[in-house]
Write a protein that holds these residues in place. Structure first.
Motif, PDB file in Angstrom:
ATOM      1  N   THR A 102       0.827  -1.218   0.000  1.00  0.00           N
ATOM      2  CA  THR A 102       0.000   0.000   0.000  1.00  0.00           C
ATOM      3  C   THR A 102       0.860   1.265   0.000  1.00  0.00           C
ATOM      4  O   THR A 102       2.080   1.210   0.170  1.00  0.00           O
ATOM      5  N   GLU A 107      -2.719   4.252   4.057  1.00  0.00           N
ATOM      6  CA  GLU A 107      -3.662   3.689   3.079  1.00  0.00           C
ATOM      7  C   GLU A 107      -4.125   2.302   3.522  1.00  0.00           C
ATOM      8  O   GLU A 107      -5.296   1.942   3.340  1.00  0.00           O
ATOM      9  N   ASP A 110      -6.897   2.735   5.905  1.00  0.00           N
ATOM     10  CA  ASP A 110      -8.108   3.204   5.252  1.00  0.00           C
ATOM     11  C   ASP A 110      -8.827   2.063   4.544  1.00  0.00           C
ATOM     12  O   ASP A 110     -10.039   1.860   4.730  1.00  0.00           O
ATOM     13  N   ILE A 111      -8.104   1.278   3.752  1.00  0.00           N
ATOM     14  CA  ILE A 111      -8.788   0.234   2.988  1.00  0.00           C
ATOM     15  C   ILE A 111      -9.205  -0.926   3.894  1.00  0.00           C
ATOM     16  O   ILE A 111     -10.190  -1.601   3.614  1.00  0.00           O
ATOM     17  N   ARG A 114     -12.471   0.372   5.530  1.00  0.00           N
ATOM     18  CA  ARG A 114     -13.555   0.442   4.549  1.00  0.00           C
ATOM     19  C   ARG A 114     -13.997  -0.947   4.092  1.00  0.00           C
ATOM     20  O   ARG A 114     -15.161  -1.171   3.774  1.00  0.00           O
ATOM     21  N   ALA A 115     -13.048  -1.880   4.054  1.00  0.00           N
ATOM     22  CA  ALA A 115     -13.375  -3.224   3.560  1.00  0.00           C
ATOM     23  C   ALA A 115     -14.301  -3.987   4.503  1.00  0.00           C
ATOM     24  O   ALA A 115     -15.019  -4.884   4.070  1.00  0.00           O
ATOM     25  N   ALA A 140     -15.674   5.883   6.742  1.00  0.00           N
ATOM     26  CA  ALA A 140     -16.147   4.593   6.230  1.00  0.00           C
ATOM     27  C   ALA A 140     -17.606   4.319   6.607  1.00  0.00           C
ATOM     28  O   ALA A 140     -18.147   3.280   6.235  1.00  0.00           O
ATOM     29  N   MET A 263      -9.906  -5.738   0.493  1.00  0.00           N
ATOM     30  CA  MET A 263      -9.094  -4.529   0.565  1.00  0.00           C
ATOM     31  C   MET A 263      -8.552  -4.157  -0.816  1.00  0.00           C
ATOM     32  O   MET A 263      -8.479  -2.983  -1.177  1.00  0.00           O
ATOM     33  N   LYS A 265      -9.917  -4.542  -3.694  1.00  0.00           N
ATOM     34  CA  LYS A 265     -10.903  -3.866  -4.540  1.00  0.00           C
ATOM     35  C   LYS A 265     -10.832  -2.355  -4.352  1.00  0.00           C
ATOM     36  O   LYS A 265     -10.881  -1.584  -5.312  1.00  0.00           O
ATOM     37  N   ILE A 266     -10.743  -1.929  -3.110  1.00  0.00           N
ATOM     38  CA  ILE A 266     -10.685  -0.483  -2.837  1.00  0.00           C
ATOM     39  C   ILE A 266      -9.351   0.083  -3.314  1.00  0.00           C
ATOM     40  O   ILE A 266      -9.291   1.141  -3.945  1.00  0.00           O
ATOM     41  N   HIS A 267      -8.297  -0.654  -3.013  1.00  0.00           N
ATOM     42  CA  HIS A 267      -6.943  -0.234  -3.396  1.00  0.00           C
ATOM     43  C   HIS A 267      -6.850  -0.019  -4.906  1.00  0.00           C
ATOM     44  O   HIS A 267      -6.330   0.991  -5.384  1.00  0.00           O
ATOM     45  N   THR A 270      -8.609   3.128  -6.207  1.00  0.00           N
ATOM     46  CA  THR A 270      -8.186   4.425  -5.682  1.00  0.00           C
ATOM     47  C   THR A 270      -6.744   4.760  -6.061  1.00  0.00           C
ATOM     48  O   THR A 270      -6.489   5.775  -6.713  1.00  0.00           O
TER      49      THR A 270
END
Length: 395
Positions: A102, A107, A110-111, A114-115, A140, A263, A265-267, A270
Motif C-alpha cells: 500500500t 492507506e 483506510d482500505i 472500509r473493507a 467509512a 481490501m 478492490k478499494i486499493h 483508488t
C-alpha cells in the motif's frame, strides 16, 4: 465571492464537514512560520534513508521500472515480505493472495476499515491514538468507540476496558502497539487477554504495528501470532519508521485471503498500485537493510534513555516509553492546558511539542515529544524546557 464560497461549502459531504483538521497540522502551521525552533513534534526519523536503499530506487528509474505493478504489489516484494514477517514475527502469509502493498500504512488502515465496515458498525480503538483512526472510521460510515487508556496503566489496553465497550454492533478492534503518542507496548500475556476477548466476541482485529522494530525492552509480539488470531487479524506495517523511508510512502497489510481480496478492490480503484521505485527500494531494505534498522533502533534507545531521565530530573514526570520514538510527559502540575503549555513553550523558548489533545480528549494534561531528532538538539531542547518549567514554578 462569499456567497459562492458558502454555496460550495454546502456541497461538501456532511461527514467530511464534521471531521476536524489534524491537531498536529494546525499546530505546525504555527511552527512553520517561526525560525530557530527545535522541533520535538515531528514523527519522522532524522536519519537519511540508507544509501543502498535510495540507490535501488534510483536504479529502478534508470532502468525504466516506472510502469504499474500488480495491484497487490510486485510479487518479489510480497515474497520478501512473507519471509520477513515469518522470520521476525513467526507468522506465515501467502505472498500470492494474503499480502497487499500500500501507499504507506495510512492507506492500509483506510482500505482495511472500509473493507469491513457497514453503516453503523462500531469499531473500538484506544486513545491517546494516532490522529487518523477516528476520522477513518467515520469516513467509512462506522462508529468510533474510544477507550481511554491511563498513565496509571502505562497506557495499555486492558481486558476489562475492552469487554466493557463491546456491544452487539461491535465489528472490530483497532490497536496500535508500540503506541504513538505514548510509547506504550503490550507483553505477550497482555495481548493474549485482548485476543481472548476478540475471539469470544468474533471481532476482527486491525493491528497497526508500524513501530514494531522500535521496541526497547523485549522482542515485539504481534497479536496475529497468538493462537486463533491469524484468521481474524489484519496486520499492518511499513517502511517509514524502520528504514527512514517516510517520503517513499510504502506500507503493507497481511491478512487472510478474503480480507485481502476485499481490501484490494478499494486499493485498485483508488491508487491502483504503490509506486514502483518505492517497491524496488523496499525489496532492498528487506533483503540487505537489517543492519541499518538495528543501528537506528540502537540510537533511538540511547535518545529514549537520555530524554526520559532528563525530563524526570527537571520535574517533567514521564511514563517510560518502551517503544516507538515518542515520550508523553505529564504537564498537569504546571496549571496549563496542553495547548497552552505547547504554545507558550514555543513562544518563550522556541521548542515545538504537540499538545496531547491532538491524540484524543484523554491526552489533556500531556504533551508528545519525539526523540527522532539529533542528540544535540535534544540536549538543547531539554535545557530550554527546564528554563521554561522553572519560569512557571516561580511565576
Amino acid at each position: 465571492m462569499n456567497d459562492s464560497k458558502s454555496a460550495l461549502k454546502d456541497k461538501i459531504s456532511k461527514v467530511v464537514q464534521g471531521i476536524p483538521r489534524s491537531g498536529i497540522r494546525d499546530f505546525f502551521d504555527i511552527v512553520s512560520a517561526r525560525s530557530d525552533v527545535i522541533s520535538l513534534g515531528i514523527g519522522e526519523p532524522d536519519f537519511d534513508t540508507p544509501w543502498h536503499i535510495r540507490e535501488a530506487a534510483i536504479f529502478a528509474i534508470e532502468k525504466g521500472a516506472t510502469s504499474y505493478t500488480s495491484n497487490l504489489g510486485m510479487l518479489k516484494l510480497r515474497k520478501s515480505l512473507a519471509k520477513y514477517v515469518n522470520q521476525h514475527y513467526n507468522v506465515d502469509y501467502c505472498p500470492e493472495n494474503e499480502i497487499v502493498v500500500t501507499v504507506g500504512v495510512s492507506e492500509a488502515l483506510d482500505i482495511a476499515v472500509r473493507a469491513i465496515t457497514n453503516p453503523g458498525d462500531e469499531i473500538i480503538y484506544h486513545e491517546p491514538a494516532f490522529v487518523s483512526y477516528g476520522p477513518i472510521i467515520r469516513l467509512a460510515g462506522g462508529v468510533p468507540v474510544v477507550i481511554n487508556t491511563r498513565i496509571e496503566d502505562q497506557f495499555k489496553l486492558t481486558r476489562a476496558q475492552l469487554e466493557a465497550n463491546i456491544t452487539p454492533r461491535t465489528k472490530a478492534l483497532l490497536i496500535n502497539f508500540p503506541n504513538n503518542p505514548t510509547g506504550a507496548t503490550m507483553t505477550s500475556r497482555e495481548l493474549q487477554d485482548i485476543a481472548d476477548v476478540a475471539k469470544a466476541h468474533d471481532l476482527i482485529v486491525i493491528a497497526d504495528e508500524i513501530y514494531a522494530e522500535l521496541s526497547y525492552e523485549r522482542a515485539h509480539t504481534t497479536i496475529t501470532s497468538l493462537p486463533g488470531m491469524r484468521e481474524r487479524t489484519i496486520f499492518m506495517h511499513g517502511f517509514s519508521k524502520t528504514w527512514a523511508m517516510t517520503g517513499l510512502r510504502l506500507g503493507y497489510a497481511c491478512a487472510p485471503a478474503p480480507l485481502v481480496a476485499a481490501m484490494m478492490k478499494i486499493h485498485q480503484y483508488t491508487v491502483m498500485c504503490a509506486p514502483t521505485p518505492s517497491q524496488e527500494a523496499a525489496v532492498e531494505a528487506l533483503e540487505r537493510g537489517l543492519d541499518d534498522a538495528e543501528q537506528m533502533r540502537s540510537e533511538y534507545r540511547r535518545r529514549r534513555n537520555f530524554i526520559y531521565h532528563s525530563f524526570n530530573e527537571i520535574g517533567l514526570h514521564c511514563f517510560k516509553p518502551e517503544g516507538s520514538f515518542y515520550i508523553f510527559p505529564d504537564i498537569t502540575p504546571f496549571g496549563l492546558t496542553s495547548h497552552e503549555f505547547a504554545v507558550r513553550l514555543l513562544d518563550e523558548e522556541s521548542v515545538a511539542v504537540v499538545p496531547g489533545t491532538a491524540f484524543g480528549a484523554c491526552g489533556e494534561g500531556f504533551i508528545r515529544c519525539s526523540y527522532s531528532t539529533s542528540m544535540n538538539d535534544l540536549k538543547i531542547a531539554v535545557e530550554r524546557i527546564a528554563r521554561f518549567i522553572k519560569s512557571l514554578q516561580t511565576a
